[in-house]
Design a protein around this motif. Structure first.
Motif, short mmCIF file in Angstrom:
data_model
loop_
_atom_site.label_atom_id
_atom_site.label_comp_id
_atom_site.label_asym_id
_atom_site.label_seq_id
_atom_site.Cartn_x
_atom_site.Cartn_y
_atom_site.Cartn_z
N PHE A 276 36.57 58.07 26.79
CA PHE A 276 36.85 56.63 26.88
C PHE A 276 35.75 55.95 27.66
CE2 PHE A 276 39.03 59.24 29.96
CZ PHE A 276 38.72 58.66 31.19
N LEU A 277 35.65 54.62 27.52
CA LEU A 277 34.62 53.86 28.21
C LEU A 277 34.80 53.95 29.71
CD1 LEU A 277 34.40 50.59 26.06
CD2 LEU A 277 32.72 52.43 26.17
N LYS A 278 33.70 54.08 30.42
CA LYS A 278 33.74 54.14 31.88
C LYS A 278 34.25 52.82 32.42
CE LYS A 278 30.84 54.87 35.95
NZ LYS A 278 29.44 55.06 36.45
N LYS A 279 35.18 52.91 33.36
CA LYS A 279 35.75 51.71 33.97
C LYS A 279 34.74 51.09 34.90
CE LYS A 279 40.48 53.51 33.84
NZ LYS A 279 41.66 53.90 34.64
N THR A 280 34.60 49.77 34.78
CA THR A 280 33.67 49.05 35.65
C THR A 280 34.40 48.58 36.90
OG1 THR A 280 34.16 46.99 34.45
CG2 THR A 280 32.25 48.28 33.74
N SER A 281 33.74 48.71 38.03
CA SER A 281 34.38 48.34 39.31
C SER A 281 34.25 46.85 39.55
CB SER A 281 33.71 49.11 40.44
OG SER A 281 32.32 48.89 40.45
N LEU B 172 35.00 53.57 20.23
CA LEU B 172 34.32 53.77 18.95
C LEU B 172 33.57 52.51 18.52
CD1 LEU B 172 36.85 55.79 16.74
CD2 LEU B 172 34.66 56.57 17.65
N LEU B 173 34.20 51.36 18.69
CA LEU B 173 33.55 50.11 18.31
C LEU B 173 32.33 49.85 19.17
CD1 LEU B 173 36.72 47.89 17.73
CD2 LEU B 173 35.17 48.75 15.97
N ALA B 174 32.40 50.21 20.45
CA ALA B 174 31.25 50.05 21.34
C ALA B 174 30.12 50.99 20.94
CB ALA B 174 31.66 50.29 22.79
N ILE B 175 30.47 52.20 20.54
CA ILE B 175 29.46 53.20 20.16
C ILE B 175 28.66 52.73 18.95
CG2 ILE B 175 29.18 55.52 19.18
CD1 ILE B 175 29.64 55.40 22.23
N ILE B 176 29.32 52.09 17.99
CA ILE B 176 28.62 51.62 16.80
C ILE B 176 28.18 50.17 16.93
CG2 ILE B 176 29.82 53.26 15.31
CD1 ILE B 176 31.61 50.98 14.34
N LYS C 36 18.28 53.15 26.41
CA LYS C 36 18.78 51.96 27.10
C LYS C 36 19.96 51.35 26.35
CE LYS C 36 14.19 50.82 28.93
NZ LYS C 36 13.11 49.80 29.00
N GLY C 37 20.83 50.70 27.11
CA GLY C 37 21.93 49.95 26.50
C GLY C 37 23.02 50.79 25.87
N VAL C 38 23.16 52.05 26.34
CA VAL C 38 24.18 52.94 25.77
C VAL C 38 25.48 52.79 26.55
CG1 VAL C 38 24.71 55.31 25.15
CG2 VAL C 38 22.33 54.54 25.20
N PRO C 39 26.61 52.60 25.87
CA PRO C 39 27.89 52.52 26.58
C PRO C 39 28.14 53.78 27.40
CG PRO C 39 28.15 51.82 24.30
CD PRO C 39 26.76 52.40 24.42
N GLN C 40 28.55 53.62 28.65
CA GLN C 40 28.84 54.76 29.51
C GLN C 40 30.29 55.20 29.30
OE1 GLN C 40 26.48 56.33 31.58
NE2 GLN C 40 25.16 55.00 30.35
N GLU D 237 38.11 70.52 34.13
CA GLU D 237 37.37 69.32 33.80
C GLU D 237 38.09 68.08 34.32
OE1 GLU D 237 35.20 68.80 29.97
OE2 GLU D 237 36.67 67.25 29.62
N GLN D 238 37.60 67.51 35.38
CA GLN D 238 38.15 66.28 35.92
C GLN D 238 37.64 65.12 35.08
OE1 GLN D 238 40.08 65.96 38.68
NE2 GLN D 238 40.03 68.03 39.49
N VAL D 239 38.15 63.94 35.36
CA VAL D 239 37.59 62.75 34.74
C VAL D 239 36.14 62.67 35.17
CG1 VAL D 239 37.67 60.25 34.56
CG2 VAL D 239 39.79 61.55 34.72
N SER D 240 35.22 62.76 34.25
CA SER D 240 33.81 62.82 34.61
C SER D 240 32.97 62.01 33.64
CB SER D 240 33.32 64.27 34.63
OG SER D 240 33.47 64.84 33.35
N LYS D 241 31.84 61.55 34.13
CA LYS D 241 30.91 60.79 33.30
C LYS D 241 30.18 61.72 32.35
CE LYS D 241 26.75 57.91 33.68
NZ LYS D 241 25.79 57.31 34.63
N LYS D 242 30.17 61.38 31.08
CA LYS D 242 29.47 62.20 30.10
C LYS D 242 27.98 61.87 30.11
CE LYS D 242 30.78 64.55 27.43
NZ LYS D 242 30.81 66.02 27.53
N GLN D 243 27.17 62.92 29.98
CA GLN D 243 25.73 62.73 29.96
C GLN D 243 25.24 62.29 28.58
OE1 GLN D 243 23.79 62.88 32.73
NE2 GLN D 243 25.79 63.06 33.71
#
Length: 300
Positions: free
Chosen positions: A295-300, A85-89, A272-276, A30-36
């Motif tokens: 963890f939260l996906k890093k934004t480029s 966690l704070l972003a999720i809630i 819509k609007g779900v933290p990646q 399992e590499q660093v991967s985006k969760k569905q």
């Protein structure tokens, strides 16, 4: 076997290798991967149990379920940093009191159980084997270990299960709406379902398991205080459209004995609007199994 290592702080990341755990080998590719962010549950867990968690605890619970991979054969501990966690809630990270709020929320969550009802008895199971809570709110994290008894409901589901995007849960703003959505979503494939008032109260955790007394004893109060608002939210924010009508007693037409739900699945709906988020497996000395770090996906 070979272990490819790279140090990240004090952690050892395991990639493209096999790690023997309790006499068995588990793929560590399992590499660093985006969760569905897809929640998958056995229908028995949804339909036959009752959940006493509060709204944000429910969101964290279903988020953790979405962190489980379909090919997992056992539960990996799930580590989530506080920022995620704070972003999720949807908690404002700039708002004061977040340390006390999150600590209290997770400590209480660790005590929560799910209830299985049948004619002979009520069986109570804890949701988690343990929850570890860091004291450092700025850089800390929480680690969750699901109760192993949940494995038959959450791991490798192939028959009689329900799946949906976590985002549909995260946008709901009441525990009643979340619980009702989770319940009705499992019947979306048949399009309708009937519940007795008592059964629905148990599913929504309105029935006090110790005294047998519930807060909404009649259809009118249940509809006004619980169902009306929950259904409105579900129809506005999720992938199902719901309507309901009372079921009258055949002996006394003035008495409501149950509720009929019509459920229309909107297969093309998108949350819509779900933290990646992203995930990777890391090895910790304190655990015999790898830990899935989310963890939260890093934004480029």
């Amino acid at each position: 076997y070979e272990i490819a290592q790279c140090l990240v702080g004090s952690e050892m990341c395991i990639r493209d290798s096999y790690l023997p755990i309790r006499g068995r080998c588990f793929s560590m590719t399992e590499q660093v991967s985006k969760k569905q962010a897809v929640v998958v549950q056995g229908n028995e867990l949804i339909v036959e149990t009752s959940n006493s968690m509060k709204m944000n605890q429910l969101k964290i619970l279903y988020f953790l379920m979405s962190c489980i991979e379909r090919e997992d054969e056992l539960f990996f501990p799930i580590e989530v940093d506080y920022k995620t966690l704070l972003a999720i809630i949807n908690y404002d990270s700039n708002k004061g009191g977040k340390k006390a709020y999150l600590t209290d929320l997770l400590e209480d969550m660790a005590q929560k159980s799910y209830y299985i009802y049948n004619k002979e008895r009520i069986t109570v199971f804890p949701w988690f084997g343990c929850i570890q809570i860091d004291r450092d709110i700025e850089n800390g994290k929480a680690l969750f270990k699901f109760n192993e008894d949940l494995s038959k409901y959450l791991l490798q589901q192939t028959r009689n299960f329900t799946q949906y995007q976590f985002g549909f849960v995260s946008t709901l703003s009441s525990s009643y709406a979340i619980k009702l959505y989770n319940l009705l979503r499992s019947f979306a494939y048949v399009g309708s379902v009937d519940f007795t008032l008592e059964r629905l109260r148990k599913s929504l955790n309105l029935l006090n398991t110790k005294t047998g007394v519930d807060r909404y004893k009649d259809f009118k109060s249940l509809s006004k205080s619980v169902l009306s608002g929950a259904v409105e939210e579900i129809n506005a924010c999720t992938d199902i459209m719901v309507s309901y009508t009372p079921i009258k007693s055949t002996e006394d037409k003035r008495k409501t004995v149950g509720i009929h739900f019509e459920i229309n699945h909107r297969a093309t709906a998108l949350a819509k609007g779900v933290p990646q988020v992203e995930a990777e497996l890391v090895q910790r000395e304190a655990f015999s199994r790898p830990v899935r770090r989310v963890f939260l996906k890093k934004t480029s």
